[in-house]
Design an enzyme around this catalytic site. Structure first.
Site: not given
Ligand code: TXD
Length: 319
Positions: A176, A14-15, A10, A152, A12
Site C-alpha cells: 500500500h 475512520i473508526g 481507534g 479507486r 477517529g
Molecule cells: O487504506 C488504508 N489502509 C488507509 C489507512 C487509508 C487511509 C488512512 N489510513 C490510515 O488509517 C491512516 O494513515 C492512519 O494511520 C489510520 C487512521 O486514520 P484516521 O483518519 O481514522 O485517523 P484519526 O482520525 O487520527 O484517528 C486515529 C485515532 C485517534 O482517535 C487517536 O486518538 C487514536 O487513533 N489513537 C489510539 N487508539 C488506541 N490506542 C492508541 N494507542 C492510540 N493512539 C492514537
C-alpha cells in the site's frame, strides 16, 4: 445465531465511519475503543441515537478500557496518526509502530480468538507488527488496502469510459504505497477488457490514457490528503474494510485483494503483501496465485522490495 461482537480500536475519522456502517448494516454489536477520554462514548451515543431513523437495532458502546473488547469475533484497528500534506505513509512508521505494539498486546490479552483487520499506516508494516506481537495465526491477521486501491482504480476507469462503476472489475496488488500494482490486463467492464474499450475510444493513445489512470490510482491517497489538509481519506477506507469484515462475518468466501501473509506465493516467503485472497470464516482462507506476465512480475517485485525495506526499517527501529 449469536450476535457478532466487533471491536474498533481507534475512534477517529475512520473508526467513526466504521461504527456507523456496522450499525446501518447490522453486522454485529460494536465496541469503539480510543485512548481519548469520552470521545468514543460520544461518537457511539451519536450513532445509536439515529438508529430509530435507520430502523436498525444493535448495541454500540464507546470505551477507554480494553477489558470491554473481551469476546470479540472481529477487531478492526485504525489506531495511529494519519498523514499530513507532503508526508508519505512510511513517515508514520515510528509513531504508529509504538501504537500498534500496544494495540496488539491488548488484543492478544482481551480478544485472543478474534480475527483482526488492520487499517493503520504504513499498512504492510503495521499488519506484520501486529501479527508478530500478538502471535495470532497468520490467517487471522490481515490488512485493508487493496480493496480501496482497486475501488479507486475502478472509479477512474468508470469515469473515463462513461460506464457505471458497478460494472467495473479492476484489481490492485502489492504494497500500500506508491509502488502498488494496478493490474491492467485483468481490468474489465462486465467481462469486456478495459484496454479493448479504451482502444475503441482512443486508438493509439489508449495506453497513455490507461497509464494516467494507473498513476492517479497510485497517488490517490495523497490527492485526498492534499485536498483535506487536516487528515487522510476516511469514508472509502472504512467502506472497504467493512466489505472485508462482511465477507468474514457472513462466511462468504469472497475474492478480495488483501494484505495477506505469503508462504511462497508470488515468490515471497514470510512476508505480508497485497494479493488476491479468499475471505471467509477463518479470515484469509487461501491466497490465489495469478499467472502474471513479465511486466507485471517485475512491477510486483519492485513493490515487494519496497515492503521488504519497510519491514527492515521497522526491525532496525527495534520492532
Ligand atoms: O487504506 C488504508 N489502509 C488507509 C489507512 C487509508 C487511509 C488512512 N489510513 C490510515 O488509517 C491512516 O494513515 C492512519 O494511520 C489510520 C487512521 O486514520 P484516521 O483518519 O481514522 O485517523 P484519526 O482520525 O487520527 O484517528 C486515529 C485515532 C485517534 O482517535 C487517536 O486518538 C487514536 O487513533 N489513537 C489510539 N487508539 C488506541 N490506542 C492508541 N494507542 C492510540 N493512539 C492514537
Amino acid at each position: 445465531m449469536a450476535r457478532k461482537k466487533i471491536s474498533l480500536i481507534g475512534g477517529g475519522q475512520i473508526g467513526g465511519v466504521l461504527a456507523q456502517l456496522i450499525a446501518q448494516k447490522e453486522l454485529g454489536d460494536v465496541v469503539l475503543f480510543d485512548i481519548v477520554e469520552d470521545m468514543p462514548q460520544g461518537k457511539t451515543l451519536d450513532i445509536v441515537e439515529g438508529s430509530r431513523v435507520d430502523q436498525t437495532d444493535i448495541k454500540l458502546s464507546g470505551t477507554n478500557s480494553y477489558a470491554d473488547i473481551a469476546g470479540s469475533d472481529l477487531v478492526i484497528v485504525t489506531a495511529g496518526l494519519p498523514r499530513k500534506p507532503g508526508m508519505s505513509r512510511d513517515d508514520l512508521l515510528t509513531t504508529n509502530a509504538n501504537i500498534m505494539k500496544s494495540v496488539a498486546e491488548n488484543v492478544k490479552e482481551y480478544a485472543p480468538n478474534s480475527i483482526v483487520i488492520i487499517i493503520s499506516n504504513p499498512l504492510d508494516a503495521m499488519v506484520t507488527l501486529f501479527q508478530k506481537v500478538s502471535g495470532f495465526p497468520h490467517n487471522r491477521v490481515l490488512g485493508q488496502a487493496g480493496v480501496l486501491d482497486s475501488s479507486r482504480f475502478s472509479t477512474f476507469i468508470a469515469w473515463e469510459l462513461g460506464v457505471s462503476v458497478k460494472d467495473v472489475n479492476a484489481m490492485v496488488l502489492g504494497g500500500h504505497g506508491d509502488t502498488m500494482v494496478p493490474l491492467i490486463r485483468y481490468a474489465n467492464v462486465n467481462g469486456v477488457p478495459v484496454m479493448e474499450l479504451l482502444e475503441q475510444k482512443h486508438g493509439d493513445n489508449a495506453k497513455e490514457v490507461m497509464d494516467a489512470m494507473v498513476n492517479r490510482t497510485k497517488l490517490a491517497g495523497g490527492e485526498v490528503v492534499k485536498l483535506l489538509k487536516t487528515g487522510s481519506a476516511f469514508y472509502s477506507p472504512a467502506t472497504s474494510a467493512i466489505a472485508m469484515a462482511e465477507a468474514i462475518l457472513k462466511e462468504d468466501n469472497r475474492l478480495m485483494p488483501t494484505c495477506a501473509y505469503c508462504k511462497g506465493e508470488y515468490g515471497l516467503d514470510g512476508y505480508y503483501l497485497g494479493v488476491p485472497a479468499v475471505l471467509g470464516a477463518n479470515g484469509v482462507e487461501r491466497i490465489i496465485e495469478l499467472k502474471l506476465n513479465e511486466e507485471e512480475t517485475a512491477a510486483l517485485e519492485v513493490s515487494t522490495n519496497a515492503v521488504k525495506s519497510l519491514i527492515e526499517a521497522m526491525s532496525n527501529l527495534g520492532f
